[in-house]
Design an enzyme around this catalytic site. Sequence first.
Site, short mmCIF file in Angstrom:
data_model
loop_
_atom_site.label_atom_id
_atom_site.label_comp_id
_atom_site.label_asym_id
_atom_site.label_seq_id
_atom_site.Cartn_x
_atom_site.Cartn_y
_atom_site.Cartn_z
CE LYS A 60 10.14 -45.64 -47.21
NZ LYS A 60 9.88 -47.07 -47.41
CD GLN A 104 8.00 -49.85 -45.73
OE1 GLN A 104 7.95 -48.72 -46.20
NE2 GLN A 104 9.15 -50.47 -45.50
CG ASP A 127 10.40 -49.15 -53.32
OD1 ASP A 127 11.30 -48.37 -52.96
OD2 ASP A 127 9.65 -49.75 -52.52
#
Length: 306
Positions: A60, A104, A127
């Site tokens: 990422k 994460q 997200d």
Amino acid sequence: MTAAQPHTAKLIDGKAFALGLRGRVAESVARLKLDHDLTPGLAVVLVGEDPASAVYVRSKHKATVETGMASFEHKLPETTSQEELLSLIHQLNTDPAVHGILVQLPLPKQIDSHAVINAIDPDKDVDGFHVVNVGRLAAGIDGAMVPCTPLGSLMLLKDVHGSLAGMNAVVIGRSNIVGKPMAHLLLQESCTVTIAHSRTRDLPAVVRGADIVVAAVGRPEMVKGDWLKPGATVIDVGINRIAPATPEGKARLVGDVDFAEAVQVAGAITPVPGGVGPMTIACLLRNTVVAACASNGLPAPANLAL
Ligand code: NAD
């Protein structure tokens, strides 16, 4: 007379589409810098030492930097307390250089993931897991941050079909990360949507009615060729690692769909790897640019629209 050629579905090349999307993200970033002196920034938070998570975070970071965006990595020890993590989230919420925040998952067991995700400013929740964004998507309200894997899957479907209106779509899997948001996105596109799951009766019969099948189950090659309506479009979200048959062999990745069978029946299908997988990070970058624009009162770049 020559024998008829066996049918082969069109391959949906997610790798190529994701590359194109990343290119469009980079163009938008360059424009925002030039026209508005704005550099979109993504903060990624990793807690602990999980090797798979570390790999995701590294890729990422690399992808973010490649588009010209700012990348802020925060690596915290496995022993981090919930209060410490929440304090970092609050700091990132108020940092004007940070437009997207991604924590994460999974988090160590002393930390309540829901509390952490819901502490993120919904407008920075790239997200799309914050309850406010879940609600915005379900209610069809503009400005929802949409989870990256379903968003990428929808982009591939729209690339194949243009309009999805009136199509029968079956989503297999009801997770908050893939299945449920996927179903909402398809509903918004005016599909007739069925959500199937582990308790669904006669799944093959349900799938046989679908013009679009999205498999997000986590069971290797579960969806068989004879479950599919001929010509159906198949989006295989599953990523399953199959151990090698011999110690010298290599592990291989397969989806939730039996590709060898499905390719003979479907009209179009995503391979694994190289289908939905590459779309997830590309959509994360896209969401970060859209968040940066929104927080500066700018419209989302037209080349990043759905
Ligand atoms: P999950 O385990 O949270 O959910 C799986 C769902 O499948 C559940 O809702 C369950 O009801 C359903 N299910 C389980 N067994 C079933 C059965 N026999 N029949 C019908 N439904 C059944 O998984 P998830 O997080 O949604 O991920 C699903 C798959 O997608 C996994 O393989 C995961 O690795 C993959 N994935 C890929 C990406 C990507 O970037 N491409 C991102 C997220 C997840």
